[in-house]
Design a protein around this motif. Structure first.
Motif, PDB file in Angstrom:
ATOM      1  N   THR A  33       0.842  -1.025  -0.154  1.00  0.00           N
ATOM      2  CA  THR A  33      -0.013  -0.032  -0.146  1.00  0.00           C
ATOM      3  C   THR A  33       0.850   1.349   0.055  1.00  0.00           C
ATOM      4  N   ASP A  34       0.483   2.233  -0.762  1.00  0.00           N
ATOM      5  CA  ASP A  34       1.266   3.313  -0.856  1.00  0.00           C
ATOM      6  C   ASP A  34       0.370   4.528  -0.353  1.00  0.00           C
ATOM      7  N   PHE A  35       0.852   5.286   0.663  1.00  0.00           N
ATOM      8  CA  PHE A  35       0.230   6.422   1.124  1.00  0.00           C
ATOM      9  C   PHE A  35       0.410   7.856   0.470  1.00  0.00           C
ATOM     10  N   TYR A  36      -0.082   8.738   0.885  1.00  0.00           N
ATOM     11  CA  TYR A  36      -0.033  10.113   0.216  1.00  0.00           C
ATOM     12  C   TYR A  36      -0.244  11.282   1.206  1.00  0.00           C
ATOM     13  N   SER A  37       0.931  11.059   2.096  1.00  0.00           N
ATOM     14  CA  SER A  37       0.808  11.449   3.463  1.00  0.00           C
ATOM     15  C   SER A  37       1.554  12.827   4.079  1.00  0.00           C
ATOM     16  N   SER A  38       2.555  13.447   2.905  1.00  0.00           N
ATOM     17  CA  SER A  38       3.070  14.793   2.988  1.00  0.00           C
ATOM     18  C   SER A  38       2.201  15.680   2.569  1.00  0.00           C
ATOM     19  N   LYS A  39       1.800  16.862   3.369  1.00  0.00           N
ATOM     20  CA  LYS A  39       0.814  17.764   3.304  1.00  0.00           C
ATOM     21  C   LYS A  39       1.712  18.806   2.188  1.00  0.00           C
ATOM     22  N   GLU A  40       3.010  18.787   2.286  1.00  0.00           N
ATOM     23  CA  GLU A  40       3.781  19.756   1.376  1.00  0.00           C
ATOM     24  C   GLU A  40       3.599  19.151  -0.144  1.00  0.00           C
ATOM     25  N   HIS A  41       3.904  17.864  -0.136  1.00  0.00           N
ATOM     26  CA  HIS A  41       3.962  17.141  -1.462  1.00  0.00           C
ATOM     27  C   HIS A  41       2.438  17.218  -2.126  1.00  0.00           C
ATOM     28  N   GLY A  86      -1.345  19.072  -6.050  1.00  0.00           N
ATOM     29  CA  GLY A  86      -2.493  19.490  -6.164  1.00  0.00           C
ATOM     30  C   GLY A  86      -2.404  20.975  -7.012  1.00  0.00           C
ATOM     31  N   THR A  87      -1.244  21.668  -6.663  1.00  0.00           N
ATOM     32  CA  THR A  87      -1.289  23.136  -7.190  1.00  0.00           C
ATOM     33  C   THR A  87      -0.861  22.862  -8.770  1.00  0.00           C
ATOM     34  N   MET A  88      -0.192  21.797  -8.985  1.00  0.00           N
ATOM     35  CA  MET A  88       0.425  21.605 -10.421  1.00  0.00           C
ATOM     36  C   MET A  88      -0.960  21.147 -11.444  1.00  0.00           C
ATOM     37  N   PHE A  89      -1.663  20.065 -10.608  1.00  0.00           N
ATOM     38  CA  PHE A  89      -2.332  19.353 -11.489  1.00  0.00           C
ATOM     39  C   PHE A  89      -3.810  19.786 -11.456  1.00  0.00           C
ATOM     40  N   ARG A  90      -4.137  20.860 -10.378  1.00  0.00           N
ATOM     41  CA  ARG A  90      -5.562  21.040 -10.426  1.00  0.00           C
ATOM     42  C   ARG A  90      -5.603  22.601 -10.157  1.00  0.00           C
ATOM     43  N   ASP A  91      -6.388  23.212  -9.321  1.00  0.00           N
ATOM     44  CA  ASP A  91      -6.543  24.077  -8.844  1.00  0.00           C
ATOM     45  C   ASP A  91      -5.560  24.912  -7.849  1.00  0.00           C
ATOM     46  N   PRO A  92      -4.719  25.919  -7.875  1.00  0.00           N
ATOM     47  CA  PRO A  92      -3.895  26.102  -6.743  1.00  0.00           C
ATOM     48  C   PRO A  92      -4.661  26.510  -5.400  1.00  0.00           C
ATOM     49  N   ALA A 140       5.897   7.593 -13.607  1.00  0.00           N
ATOM     50  CA  ALA A 140       6.066   8.017 -14.960  1.00  0.00           C
ATOM     51  C   ALA A 140       4.810   9.270 -14.924  1.00  0.00           C
ATOM     52  N   ARG A 141       5.463  10.308 -14.746  1.00  0.00           N
ATOM     53  CA  ARG A 141       4.590  11.349 -14.614  1.00  0.00           C
ATOM     54  C   ARG A 141       3.593  11.588 -15.846  1.00  0.00           C
ATOM     55  N   ASP A 142       4.257  11.515 -16.831  1.00  0.00           N
ATOM     56  CA  ASP A 142       3.454  11.761 -18.109  1.00  0.00           C
ATOM     57  C   ASP A 142       2.512  10.674 -18.299  1.00  0.00           C
ATOM     58  N   MET A 143       2.515   9.553 -18.014  1.00  0.00           N
ATOM     59  CA  MET A 143       1.646   8.392 -18.088  1.00  0.00           C
ATOM     60  C   MET A 143       0.806   8.748 -16.824  1.00  0.00           C
ATOM     61  N   GLN A 144       1.038   9.055 -15.553  1.00  0.00           N
ATOM     62  CA  GLN A 144       0.358   9.175 -14.557  1.00  0.00           C
ATOM     63  C   GLN A 144      -0.904  10.388 -14.752  1.00  0.00           C
ATOM     64  N   LYS A 145      -0.541  11.499 -15.460  1.00  0.00           N
ATOM     65  CA  LYS A 145      -1.495  12.464 -15.675  1.00  0.00           C
ATOM     66  C   LYS A 145      -2.671  12.202 -16.459  1.00  0.00           C
ATOM     67  N   TRP A 146      -2.198  11.296 -17.489  1.00  0.00           N
ATOM     68  CA  TRP A 146      -3.213  10.723 -18.399  1.00  0.00           C
ATOM     69  C   TRP A 146      -4.209   9.794 -17.817  1.00  0.00           C
ATOM     70  N   GLU A 147      -3.671   8.935 -16.760  1.00  0.00           N
ATOM     71  CA  GLU A 147      -4.660   7.849 -16.417  1.00  0.00           C
ATOM     72  C   GLU A 147      -5.096   7.928 -15.005  1.00  0.00           C
ATOM     73  N   TYR A 148      -4.645   8.861 -14.269  1.00  0.00           N
ATOM     74  CA  TYR A 148      -4.878   8.694 -12.691  1.00  0.00           C
ATOM     75  C   TYR A 148      -6.425   9.125 -12.384  1.00  0.00           C
ATOM     76  N   VAL A 149      -7.040   9.631 -13.206  1.00  0.00           N
ATOM     77  CA  VAL A 149      -8.529  10.131 -12.948  1.00  0.00           C
ATOM     78  C   VAL A 149      -9.288   8.865 -13.614  1.00  0.00           C
ATOM     79  N   PRO A 150     -10.322   8.339 -12.984  1.00  0.00           N
ATOM     80  CA  PRO A 150     -10.858   8.591 -11.567  1.00  0.00           C
ATOM     81  C   PRO A 150     -10.254   7.648 -10.710  1.00  0.00           C
ATOM     82  N   LEU A 151      -9.550   6.606 -10.814  1.00  0.00           N
ATOM     83  CA  LEU A 151      -9.115   5.687 -10.001  1.00  0.00           C
ATOM     84  C   LEU A 151      -7.822   5.691  -9.244  1.00  0.00           C
ATOM     85  N   GLY A 152      -7.071   6.764  -9.792  1.00  0.00           N
ATOM     86  CA  GLY A 152      -5.681   6.916  -9.126  1.00  0.00           C
ATOM     87  C   GLY A 152      -4.505   5.980  -9.788  1.00  0.00           C
TER      88      GLY A 152
END
Length: 424
Positions: free
Chosen positions: A134-142, A147-153, A245-257
């Protein structure tokens, strides 16, 4: 059974350099291939690996309830299943055996030849069989940066982020030990300005500076682990590079991550450092606002001051330190992560691995990924040889290291080092 290994004045009869990650206070656990091509479970002091299987067969663990083959296996899973009491008994005994004033093994030359190996005589293996990851997403700064880059700052953190440790289940079959090279992944991406995706090698391979904890058998299906008991089921920590792989991630991560952008490789350091060894380095974690719900609320010092560093070495070049961070920056603690993971009755087993998520600090030189350090390619990083990077290039080697230090004692994790090769 209290731990007796943390005395900062304790010395070993094995030589230990002042800047070693592995003094007698550490006593980590790992799996290695010996000079006789035998796989065994071991520990390390200084630059010597210690064959615990041989040590057990020679009678040095007499009085501790261990099966005859507990250390003669190719993973630590069964030993981890024995629980904290056994881990402490074994570490306490190792500490006694290698104490500078204990002559039992120190003066037994024949036993020393059987038990001790120099590092160039062994090959480290993956320390556990990882059933689930399991991989968490637990750094507030990260999370805020992404979120600033990929969505709305203005809405960088999604509404749930401050209430639960966000995570996803990854693929354990591609978790590899330090020193094993990986290939650039291929997949679908959506080039800037394009309406349809294309398939090919990722152009934005990235590292993620993480740590991971490894569990013991924690609960039965349907049972939850209370927050004040969670650490009892955490065996120890490793350094963790969760390749992306950030370019792959940006294309595929919605809606399931994350999916293909993450499951091609994750690299771990080979020595597992126990929570007992890290006990002197406890610190308070960042203030949590809003206050977590009661089942996730903690008091006291629930994080650890672990100094982390990432270097990048181009083919034929010299290393460049590209970031320095610290595990204490993590907003959600390991206990909160494990409690949340089991709050719905999810069963956790010996050898399961839980990634912390990328560890970023509040300043640009403490960010835990190239995506953040180069800020989506707008701020290239300059290496020592003058080359610039916005992502990891073929034949680059990425090295993660980490250690704790106070009272004259340094407890470290060694390193996890991986080279990126061209796609196949």
């Amino acid at each position: 059974m209290p731990s007796k290994t943390n005395d900062p004045s304790k010395k070993s009869w094995l030589p230990v350099a002042p800047d070693s990650d592995f003094p007698i206070q550490n006593i980590p656990f790992g799996v290695f291939l010996t000079r006789e091509d035998v796989i065994t479970i071991g520990t390390r002091i200084g630059d010597h690996a210690i064959d615990l299987g041989a040590l057990h067969q020679l009678g040095y663990f007499q009085g501790i309830p261990l099966t005859d083959d507990i250390f003669l296996q190719d993973t630590l899973n069964d030993f981890i299943s024995d629980g904290k009491k056994t881990w402490r008994l074994v570490r306490n005994r190792i500490s006694e055996i290698f104490d500078i004033d204990n002559p039992a093994l120190k003066e037994h030359q024949e036993h020393r030849k059987i038990v001790l190996f120099t590092l160039d005589e062994i090959e480290m293996q993956l320390p556990v069989h990882i059933g689930d990851y399991t991989d968490f997403y637990s750094s507030k700064e990260h999370a805020t940066n992404i979120g600033t880059m990929f969505r709305d700052p203005e809405n960088a953190l999604l509404p749930n982020w401050l209430h639960i440790p966000i995570g996803y289940h990854g693929r354990s079959s591609t978790i590899i030990p330090s020193g094993k090279n990986i290939h650039r992944p291929k997949g679908q991406t959506l080039p800037k300005g394009a309406d349809t995706p294309q398939f090919g090698p990722s152009k934005m391979v990235d590292f993620e500076l993480e740590m991971a904890f490894i569990t013991t058998d924690a609960n039965k299906l349907g049972e939850s682990i209370p927050i004040d008991e969670a650490e009892n089921y955490i065996f120890g920590l490793v350094l963790f590079n969760d390749w992306s792989a950030r370019d792959m991630q940006k294309w595929e991560y919605v809606p399931l991550g994350p999916f293909m952008a993450k499951n091609f490789a994750s690299s771990v350091s080979p020595w597992i450092v126990t929570l007992d060894a890290l006990e002197p380095f406890r610190v308070e974690s960042p203030e949590q606002d809003p206050k977590p719900l009661p089942h996730l609320y903690q008091k006291g010092k629930n994080s650890f001051d672990i100094q982390l560093e990432v270097s990048l070495t181009p083919e034929g070049g010299i290393p460049t330190t590209i970031t320095k961070s610290n595990f204490k920056y993590m907003y959600w603690t390991m206990a909160q992560q494990l409690t949340h993971h089991t709050s719905n009755g999810c069963k956790v087993l010996s050898g399961d691995l839980m990634g912390s998520g990328t560890i970023s600090g509040s300043t640009p030189d403490s960010y835990g990924s190239m995506l953040e350090l180069a800020w989506q390619g707008t701020k290239p990083i300059t290496l020592e040889n003058g080359e610039k990077r916005t992502s990891i290039q073929d034949y680059d080697t990425v090295t993660l290291s980490g250690f704790c230090e106070n009272s004259g004692v340094r407890i470290g994790f060694g390193k996890v080092e991986t080279k990126l090769l061209p796609p196949v």
